[in-house]
Structure formats: C-alpha cells, structure tokens
Design a protein around this motif. Sequence first.
Motif, PDB file in Angstrom:
ATOM      1  N   TYR A 276     -47.734   5.584 -11.788  1.00  0.00           N
ATOM      2  CA  TYR A 276     -46.687   6.523 -11.405  1.00  0.00           C
ATOM      3  C   TYR A 276     -45.411   5.749 -11.089  1.00  0.00           C
ATOM      4  CZ  TYR A 276     -48.430   4.917  -6.893  1.00  0.00           C
ATOM      5  OH  TYR A 276     -48.843   4.131  -5.849  1.00  0.00           O
TER       6      TYR A 276
ATOM      7  N   SER B 189     -37.698  12.352  -7.163  1.00  0.00           N
ATOM      8  CA  SER B 189     -38.255  12.512  -8.507  1.00  0.00           C
ATOM      9  C   SER B 189     -39.502  11.653  -8.608  1.00  0.00           C
ATOM     10  CB  SER B 189     -37.234  12.095  -9.573  1.00  0.00           C
ATOM     11  OG  SER B 189     -36.904  10.726  -9.449  1.00  0.00           O
TER      12      SER B 189
ATOM     13  N   SER C 140     -42.913  10.929 -11.317  1.00  0.00           N
ATOM     14  CA  SER C 140     -43.577  11.183 -12.591  1.00  0.00           C
ATOM     15  C   SER C 140     -44.859  10.376 -12.650  1.00  0.00           C
ATOM     16  CB  SER C 140     -42.665  10.820 -13.765  1.00  0.00           C
ATOM     17  OG  SER C 140     -42.303   9.453 -13.715  1.00  0.00           O
TER      18      SER C 140
ATOM     19  N   THR D 215     -52.322  16.434 -13.351  1.00  0.00           N
ATOM     20  CA  THR D 215     -50.956  15.901 -13.356  1.00  0.00           C
ATOM     21  C   THR D 215     -50.277  16.263 -12.046  1.00  0.00           C
ATOM     22  OG1 THR D 215     -50.080  17.902 -14.413  1.00  0.00           O
ATOM     23  CG2 THR D 215     -50.748  16.086 -15.858  1.00  0.00           C
TER      24      THR D 215
ATOM     25  N   SER E 158     -46.166  16.100 -10.464  1.00  0.00           N
ATOM     26  CA  SER E 158     -44.763  15.802 -10.729  1.00  0.00           C
ATOM     27  C   SER E 158     -43.902  16.430  -9.649  1.00  0.00           C
ATOM     28  CB  SER E 158     -44.335  16.319 -12.107  1.00  0.00           C
ATOM     29  OG  SER E 158     -44.438  17.725 -12.165  1.00  0.00           O
TER      30      SER E 158
ATOM     31  N   SER F 222     -39.552  17.190  -8.695  1.00  0.00           N
ATOM     32  CA  SER F 222     -38.122  17.123  -8.963  1.00  0.00           C
ATOM     33  C   SER F 222     -37.435  17.921  -7.870  1.00  0.00           C
ATOM     34  CB  SER F 222     -37.790  17.690 -10.341  1.00  0.00           C
ATOM     35  OG  SER F 222     -36.393  17.692 -10.565  1.00  0.00           O
TER      36      SER F 222
END
Length: 902
Positions: free
Chosen positions: A315, A344, A346, A356, A358, A360
């Motif tokens: 990551y 942020s 990922s 997953t 994520s 933002s």
Amino acid sequence: MKFISLFFLLAIILIANVASSARTLPAYFHKSADTIIKLDTIKDRKLLKGKQTNAKQPTKSTSAASDTTKKKDGLQSEVKSHAEDSTIVDQVHEITYLYGKARVTYEDFELDADYIRVDQKNHLLFAKGMIDPVTHQYLGKPISKQGKDKPLLSDSLLFNYKTKKGKIYNPVSDQDGNFLSGGLAKKIENNEVAYRNVIFSTCDLPYPDTHFGIVITKGIGEKNRIIAGPAYLEIEGIPLPLAIPFGFFPKPDTKSSGIIIPTFGEDQKLGFYLRNFGYYFAVNDYMDLTTTGTVYSKGSYELNEAMHYLKRYKYSGDLSLSYGSHNYGLEGDPPTKDFNITWSHSQDPNSSPGSTFSASVNAGTSTFYQNNPSYSNYNLQALTQNSLRSSINYSRTWAGTPFNLSVGLSHSQDLTNKTITLELPTLSFSMASISPFDSKDRIGDPKWYQKITVSYALQATNDINEIPEAELFKGNTLLKAMQTHVTHNIPVGLSLNVLKYFQFSTNVNYTEHWYLQSIRKTFARGSISGLDSMVTDTINGFKRAGMYNLSTSLSTKIYSTFAFKKGDLIAIRHVMTPSLSFNYNPDFSALSYGYYKVAVSNATIPYPYSSQTYSIFEDGFPSAGKQAGIGFSLDNTIEAKFKPKTTDTSGKPRKVAILQGLTISSFYNFAADSLNLSPISFSAHTAILNQKVNLSFFGSFNPYVTKVLDSISNGSIQKFTIPINRFTWQDGRFPTLTSFSFSMSGSLNSTSFNPHPPAQPGSNLTNINPQQAQRLALINSDPSAYVDFNVPWNASFNYSFSYNNNIINTNTTNTLMVSGDVSITQKWKVQYSTNYDLRAKRLAISSFGIYRDLHCWDLNVQWVPFGLYKSYNITLKVKAAILQDLKLSKRSDYTSNQNFSE
C-alpha cells in the motif's frame, strides 16, 4: 536575502548528499553525442596526443587480440584484457597498450575505454577516450565499475588495481537526482574519496555545461560523514561571492531527519512572511513526517503536518493536516480560522486478493482555499471549486460465491451554501443474480422457468443531510440530525424471446425499508387557515415500510438499408428500436397502509380547518399515488458504410456513425384522474470529425394546455400558471417546448492523429520505484506546476446552450469555454483558459500561463487578467525532487480584490 537563502539552501541540502554520490558514482550518458571537454592544451597535452604517446615503445603488435597476465607479485587474480582494434605489448617494460573498445577486468573491477594502458610491473591502469577527427567530440570515455557499485564515467583515470587506489579526472556521476562532475576525485581507501574543484548540482548536464551548483574546492567523503573545505556557489560558470569556509555533515545509511529552510517574502494583506520552515522526521524506511509552519508580520500563521507512507507491493498513501489563522479584516477583528484534512490511500490489488481498501478524503472549512492560497499554490481551479468530496471504502468478495460486501464512509461539502452531507457509514451486501430453477447439469436449451433470475441487495446508511457547517460540532447535533435506515431489495426477473423477433421481459421488485426514527407532524396551537404553521417531531423506534411494483416490456429492432451504386458511399443503415412497457405501482399513500397520516388543525369557527397528508418517513418512502400505465420509447441510430481508402491494405469497408442515438419517450398513466400523459422527452447524441467532437441535445414537450392567471399580492399583480386537461393539438397547436439543452465539446492534441503505442508489459503503478513514487506524489499535489513538453499542443472547448420556458417567462444561457496549451518552441509553452458568455457578451474567469523549460529549472508565469481573482504569479524553481522548496516567487495576491464587483 534571497540570494543568501538560495545559496545556503543549496549548500546544506546538496553537500549532505556528496558522500553517497562519491561512493556509488553511477554513470552519465548522452543519447545523441558526447560532450566536448574543454581540455587545457598544456596541462592535458598527453591526454590530447592520442595513440602517438607510446608509438616508439611497442615490441609486438596484434589485431583484436586478448592478453592474460597470470598471478604475479602476490596478486590473487588474473588481469584480463581485450581490444577490438589492436593490442601492443611492450615485453621489456611489461606494458600493454589496448586500442579501440578496450576492456580490462581484474577481480571485481571492470574498465572499458577507447584506450587503456596496462602497466603490469607497477599494477597501474590508465584509460582515456579519443577526439573524433570529424565531429571533434570526445568519445570513448572510460567507464569503470567495482563490485556492486554502479558504473562511473570520466574523462580519464589512473588506477592501481592492487591497492584499489587511483585518480579520476572530470568524473560524472548521478545519485538520486544529484550530480557530481568536473575536477579531480582521488580514491584513498575503500570508503574514502578526496575531491578537488568538483561541482555538485541537481543539474544533469556534465561540467562545463552545468547550469548551477556548489564548487567544492577540497573535501573528503567517508562512509558515514562528509568533511568539506571551502565551497562557493556557481551559476552558469560564474562564481558568486557566497561561500562557506568548511562543513561537517553526517551521512547515515538510511533516511535522515533535518531542519527545513524557510522562504522569505511579503503578502499584500498579511505582511512579511517566513514561509514553510519546519522539520523533516524520517520515522523509518516506510514512513516520514514533515512539519512546517508560516508566520506573518501582522499576526497570521499557518501550520501543516504531512505524512507519506509506502510499503512496496502492499500500500501507499499521503495524509495532510492543515490549520490557518489569518487577519484579513481590520486591526482588532477576530482572525479567520480554517482547517483542512486530505488523505489518499491506495492498495496494491495483488496484496490481498478478494478485498480492497481505498481512501480519498478532502474536507475542511469552506473558506480554507480562499484564505490559504499558498496551500494550493494559487491554483485557480482550487480557488474556485464549490464542493469537496471524500470517500473511504472497503470491499470484499468471496471466490466461488455470488456474495459481495462493501463498507464505506462518505462526505460531501457545499462550499457555496456552507452545508455538509455525511454518510457514517454505508454498508452494502449483495448477491449476484442466480437462476434457482436451473441445473448445473442441464443439457440443451433451458426451459422458460429455468430462465427466472433472483438477486438480493441490502443497503444500510446513516445520513446527515445538508447540516450547516457552523453547527456540525455543536452539542449533540450529529445524534439529532442522523437518520438511519436499512433497505432490502429483491428483484425477480424473466427474459424470453417471443415470436423470434421480439424480446419480452418481466420483473417483480420488492423493496423494504427499516427505520430507527419516524416523524409526526401537527399544526401549531392556535393555527388558522392561511397562517398555519407545522410542527415536526422525531419519534425514536423501529419502523418498517414495504412496497412492490410490476413491470413488463416488449421490444424489437427494425432495420432498413439504403444502398448506393456510385461514389465512395456504399450504404446507409437505419436501426429503429421501439419499446412498449407496462408498469404498476399501488397507491401506498392510502391510510390503511399506515405509511402516510393526516395532520388536521384545531381552529374554531368562524375559521375553517386545514389538513395536510404527510409521510411518516423523511425520505417520503414509499411513493404516493397509484400508477398503472404504458410507457413507450423509440430509439434511432444511423450508420454509413464507405469504401476503403486506397491506403488501406485490409480492404474492409469503413463504418461511420452518423447518429449514435435519437430517443423519444413518454408514459401514459391510466390510473390518474387527469393529465394522464407525461411530458414527451427527447434526446440525441453523436460525434463528428472522426469521433473527436461530441454533440448532444435533450429537451421535453408539454402536451397539455397551460393557462396563465393573475393574482394580487402586496399590491402588485402576480402571474401564475395552471395546467388544463386538454391536449394542445386539440387546439391545433404543437406541444409547448418547456426545456432544451445543446452542448458541443471536443479535445484535440498532437497525439490525437497518431496511434498510441501499446502499453509495455509491467508498465503500471505497482512497479514504480520509490523515486518515481515520490515524483508522482509531487505531481499529484500540484498538477498545474508540471507541464508535458512532449505534447506540442492541446486544445479543448465546450459550447453549451440551454433554454427553459415556464410559459410566464423564459430563460436562456449561452456560454463557450476554451482551454489548452501550445509549445511556441521546444522549451516555451503557453497555456490558456477562458469562458465567454455569448448572451451577456463578456468574458468570465480567464487565465494564462507561460512555461519555460530551463533544463534544471522551471519558469512558470500564471496570470489572471481581470475579475475577483485578478493576480499574477511568477515562480522559478528547481526541477529536482529533493529541492522542491528551492524557488523564487513573485506574485500579486488576489486577496486585494475582495471588494471587486461587476
């Protein structure tokens, strides 16, 4: 002061990296031609003579020969040599001369050059290049490599392969974006290198073409530290009277923490400033922290904490917390305080198959970007944005099953109205469509009942809708405003082919909502007709509501082709897709369901009572009103076929889409007591100029007659409209156009007319190295500061027209937006962006930018010529990632235009 801070910033950051550059010394290469070294005709006369220096000494000559000197004088290995042109051996003095792509190896040491002299008696190697008689360029420079060190390029070198000591003339090396060139480097011990008159810079042009750097007159590089003597700053070969007498710097093997040097300047509103001073803390190999602050002479200040983390193949992410206190008002007024958080994250998709994560996040006060322009580097898009959005998501799929889970948090912020909408959290669990009556072992076509499909979706949310920003953290606002509900959706469908040419489908959908709160509305005490006020109470407790609907549809395709015998046009094909559908929804507003209630006022005679029907749920679920009707739509596409071009070797006809879609649709509700026909809507889209310009329009017609009536309010006549249950065509008129929108947009650049090369295997973000990841993070933090000079020009435009008609008055907008950039020369690029209101005949916000590629530097000029954000910003900065804070800026602050009015 600017030149002094510029020098010491270079001195501290650049010299601190000399030891690592001195030890590894990787090579520098030119793609086209080598650099012409400015050699002294007296001091370097032996270097310039070439082969003639040793012409009288050879006793034996061979062509393209190889020589091996066996173990001698205590040497532990053999000295192997080879040359493509010729090899001359002087057996008397034990010297071997190698010409033309010569190569010598000894243990872990390798040397390649156009000319190499091997002195076996003294264990010395001398190597140099040659001056091309035609181009006069110095070619065939020595390339040396020892052990695991990277190759080193130099003009010439003298090396003792037994003691591993030697001298390197005009070395050229690269270490993490820092470059060392010119002068003399002398290797003393395995871990020590002495320097004389070398220039250390972030400019990758070798000496003497280096644009700027620090000249180290004397210095010693050790394994863990640098001891430097006098050093001075040099720009474009001109020494400046800015020097330091000596320097002593630690050089750890890992990331090192240190002080961040600030920049100085003046702001028109806030006064003189000391900007971005702070401390860099290297936590470990995977994480670092950067703490910076800015202070202004009139009492304002800014604080920023940034964290970057990266774990290869797992990551990566960036987290930033910013706070600002600014005195933009009069002296004595309270300061304006703002904060902002960005995050942020990922995840490498291969790190955890099936799941997953994520993030933002961009949240803060609505005035943060306006009051902290330096944070966004005066970027016009950031200054004029009207919303902020954030999302954090985790998803999980189970292999071999139809189930999927997703959990997320989201945030939406309206900067204009200063309201916030939150979802804390959102949970989604779904089951993909399955055929419960089908068999895995089925052979042949399925039966009709085996085509029945069932799926399931669960959606749970906690919503806070459009709460004022100032009230978000007051008291128990979050608990009072939060609305929690769970939605279950179970669709059952069947799709069949009927009479070979028709596609029939039917769906039964059941939806159920679970709530933890409901509402109750009552009229305020003493309410009277015309002056009634409604009171809404929130009632805690579990409530559920369910609804179902039925829909069926029947569609087909009708093809028609028009052939042409002459010209390049072969045929035009028109495809019509008519569709009929039936939809049924019960009226769930009936009081028997319990989802809707009636509030009645208790006014007494002579005042009449008032009543109002309302849903006990804030979202108005389930829908009110019965619906049982037929919907119809007609879609059209037109495509042309042309003969292949003479240059087309495939010989296949070319297909060009003339009309990609034209749709007309409406709905007739038999259950309604009047106005059964819904507005007739239409839309179309296509592309022209080889699909590079997009065209689209949509609108709607009102098929019913509308009457305009007058009323008197506050002593003036007010007009209002009421629909009449009568079609316009009954009066011989066409349906009324109530709305219409047209848009045309396109984007072109020099690569639009050239095919893109296929992506190379492995060319994705998961394979980038830490240096590339650092540069990518810098670009993502400020995209406007980076310009691609490889694309000669870019151009994009967007034209939009809208028309709205409510019978009483009409409203139109007509705007054109143009933006792009163009490279005037290979190093100059001009950027432009403007909006023009064609109806008002005036320019909206416009900006211009000028970029100059100075190789090691970037010159950036941004100019907003008029309006609220009228300003300019001129920045000269170093390209190297390690020196991103090394820049000179001159700007006019747009905050001086706060009283701007049109």
